[in-house]
Motif scaffolding. Structure first.
Motif, PDB file in Angstrom:
ATOM      1  N   GLU A   7      -1.963   2.953  -3.428  1.00  0.00           N
ATOM      2  CA  GLU A   7      -2.191   4.394  -3.494  1.00  0.00           C
ATOM      3  C   GLU A   7      -0.981   5.075  -2.869  1.00  0.00           C
ATOM      4  OE1 GLU A   7      -6.950   4.118  -2.592  1.00  0.00           O
ATOM      5  OE2 GLU A   7      -5.566   4.266  -0.916  1.00  0.00           O
ATOM      6  N   ILE A   8      -0.688   6.300  -3.312  1.00  0.00           N
ATOM      7  CA  ILE A   8       0.442   7.047  -2.753  1.00  0.00           C
ATOM      8  C   ILE A   8      -0.065   8.398  -2.262  1.00  0.00           C
ATOM      9  CG2 ILE A   8       2.699   8.082  -3.197  1.00  0.00           C
ATOM     10  CD1 ILE A   8       3.111   5.932  -5.355  1.00  0.00           C
ATOM     11  N   TYR A   9       0.336   8.735  -1.054  1.00  0.00           N
ATOM     12  CA  TYR A   9      -0.060   9.983  -0.402  1.00  0.00           C
ATOM     13  C   TYR A   9       1.158  10.743   0.104  1.00  0.00           C
ATOM     14  CZ  TYR A   9      -4.513   7.500   0.194  1.00  0.00           C
ATOM     15  OH  TYR A   9      -5.667   6.789  -0.006  1.00  0.00           O
ATOM     16  N   THR A  10       0.998  12.041   0.256  1.00  0.00           N
ATOM     17  CA  THR A  10       1.883  12.855   1.080  1.00  0.00           C
ATOM     18  C   THR A  10       1.042  13.254   2.280  1.00  0.00           C
ATOM     19  OG1 THR A  10       3.171  13.717  -0.770  1.00  0.00           O
ATOM     20  CG2 THR A  10       3.171  15.023   1.252  1.00  0.00           C
ATOM     21  N   VAL A  11       1.616  13.114   3.471  1.00  0.00           N
ATOM     22  CA  VAL A  11       0.899  13.454   4.700  1.00  0.00           C
ATOM     23  C   VAL A  11       1.756  14.442   5.485  1.00  0.00           C
ATOM     24  CG1 VAL A  11      -0.133  12.564   6.823  1.00  0.00           C
ATOM     25  CG2 VAL A  11      -0.159  11.161   4.748  1.00  0.00           C
ATOM     26  N   GLU A  24       0.773  -0.651   4.977  1.00  0.00           N
ATOM     27  CA  GLU A  24       1.224   0.731   4.759  1.00  0.00           C
ATOM     28  C   GLU A  24       2.740   0.743   4.754  1.00  0.00           C
ATOM     29  OE1 GLU A  24      -0.379   3.975   7.056  1.00  0.00           O
ATOM     30  OE2 GLU A  24      -2.419   3.187   6.881  1.00  0.00           O
ATOM     31  N   PHE A  25       3.281   1.553   3.851  1.00  0.00           N
ATOM     32  CA  PHE A  25       4.716   1.771   3.743  1.00  0.00           C
ATOM     33  C   PHE A  25       4.920   3.269   3.906  1.00  0.00           C
ATOM     34  CE2 PHE A  25       3.543  -1.916   1.358  1.00  0.00           C
ATOM     35  CZ  PHE A  25       4.574  -2.829   1.521  1.00  0.00           C
ATOM     36  N   ILE A  26       5.623   3.666   4.950  1.00  0.00           N
ATOM     37  CA  ILE A  26       5.801   5.089   5.242  1.00  0.00           C
ATOM     38  C   ILE A  26       7.285   5.433   5.211  1.00  0.00           C
ATOM     39  CG2 ILE A  26       5.603   6.859   7.041  1.00  0.00           C
ATOM     40  CD1 ILE A  26       3.029   5.464   7.941  1.00  0.00           C
ATOM     41  N   ASP A  45      14.214   7.585   7.465  1.00  0.00           N
ATOM     42  CA  ASP A  45      13.875   6.197   7.781  1.00  0.00           C
ATOM     43  C   ASP A  45      12.484   5.866   7.249  1.00  0.00           C
ATOM     44  OD1 ASP A  45      16.309   5.982   9.075  1.00  0.00           O
ATOM     45  OD2 ASP A  45      15.459   6.249  11.082  1.00  0.00           O
ATOM     46  N   ALA A  46      12.174   4.567   7.227  1.00  0.00           N
ATOM     47  CA  ALA A  46      10.882   4.109   6.725  1.00  0.00           C
ATOM     48  C   ALA A  46      10.378   2.970   7.588  1.00  0.00           C
ATOM     49  CB  ALA A  46      11.032   3.653   5.265  1.00  0.00           C
ATOM     50  N   ILE A  76      -0.150   2.839   0.407  1.00  0.00           N
ATOM     51  CA  ILE A  76      -1.066   1.846   0.965  1.00  0.00           C
ATOM     52  C   ILE A  76      -1.273   0.772  -0.095  1.00  0.00           C
ATOM     53  CG2 ILE A  76      -3.361   1.396   1.898  1.00  0.00           C
ATOM     54  CD1 ILE A  76      -3.395   4.238   2.946  1.00  0.00           C
ATOM     55  N   TYR A  77      -0.978  -0.471   0.299  1.00  0.00           N
ATOM     56  CA  TYR A  77      -1.082  -1.600  -0.605  1.00  0.00           C
ATOM     57  C   TYR A  77      -2.280  -2.459  -0.215  1.00  0.00           C
ATOM     58  CZ  TYR A  77      -0.308  -6.125  -2.724  1.00  0.00           C
ATOM     59  OH  TYR A  77      -0.475  -7.290  -3.400  1.00  0.00           O
ATOM     60  N   TYR A  78      -3.111  -2.760  -1.203  1.00  0.00           N
ATOM     61  CA  TYR A  78      -4.293  -3.596  -1.003  1.00  0.00           C
ATOM     62  C   TYR A  78      -4.052  -4.955  -1.653  1.00  0.00           C
ATOM     63  CZ  TYR A  78      -6.358   0.959  -0.116  1.00  0.00           C
ATOM     64  OH  TYR A  78      -6.625   2.204   0.363  1.00  0.00           O
ATOM     65  N   PRO A  79      -4.023  -6.031  -0.875  1.00  0.00           N
ATOM     66  CA  PRO A  79      -3.805  -7.347  -1.478  1.00  0.00           C
ATOM     67  C   PRO A  79      -5.026  -7.766  -2.309  1.00  0.00           C
ATOM     68  CG  PRO A  79      -4.347  -7.588   0.828  1.00  0.00           C
ATOM     69  CD  PRO A  79      -4.230  -6.101   0.555  1.00  0.00           C
TER      70      PRO A  79
END
Length: 184
Positions: free
Chosen positions: A107-111, A130-132, A154-155, A180-183
């Motif tokens: 899923e991809i979000y803007t926060v 999570e990848f931010i 940065d990430a 957010i990655y769900y295996p």
């Protein structure tokens, strides 16, 4: 919030019924009371972000499978059409840009985090990541007891199956992209 409540109600009921789960069994596996689940499914209650996470984690489904309406194959996402979820007295706003859908495990979000924002997130499902990427401001992120400072440009990647918290210790708005990655 009425539209979001209706979407959450319909999605929760549909997911629960597809899994052939009673309200009682759903309460057992999510840690959310049967009464609260019933109120959510009937649209009588507006669940918090953490409550939706508990439900998603317990059901082993992506978060956005509960909060977003199904989408067509090709579409443009207009920010003005997205109703954010809000916590911390409006200082923490989550915009679901690309929700989960069958066959896609992310899923991809803007926060956005306003000045003084502090949001603690429940641990997500096992091995969730999570990848931010920080686009504006300087994010202070805690993953369990470790503190990380992530500056604009940065990430960071981390396992989100642990307690984690986002903080804005500055006077400026923080804007991030979150995947957010769900295996499997």
């Amino acid at each position: 919030m009425k539209d979001l409540n209706s979407i959450v109600a319909n999605n929760l009921k549909r997911i629960r019924e597809e899994m052939k789960l009673s309200l009682e069994k759903t309460a057992d596996i999510t840690g959310v009371s049967k009464a609260m689940l019933r109120q959510i499914e009937t649209g009588e209650s507006s669940p918090t972000i953490n409550t939706v996470w508990k439900i998603a984690t317990g059901l082993k489904v992506p978060y956005t499978s509960i909060i977003n309406a199904p989408q067509p194959d090709t579409f443009v996402v207009s920010r003005s059409d997205i109703e954010p979820q809000i916590e911390d007295d409006g200082k923490y706003q989550v915009y679901s840009i690309f929700p989960s859908e069958e066959g896609r495990r992310f899923e991809i979000y803007t926060v956005e985090l306003e000045k003084g924002c502090s949001f603690c997130s429940n641990a997500h499902g096992e091995r969730t990541q999570e990848f931010i990427t920080v686009y504006e401001g300087e994010l202070t992120l805690y993953v369990e007891d470790e503190e990380y400072i992530v500056k604009a440009g940065d990430a960071i990647k981390f396992r989100a199956d642990r307690l984690h918290a986002y903080h804005n210790k500055s006077d400026a708005l923080i804007r991030i992209s979150m995947v957010i990655y769900y295996p499997v």
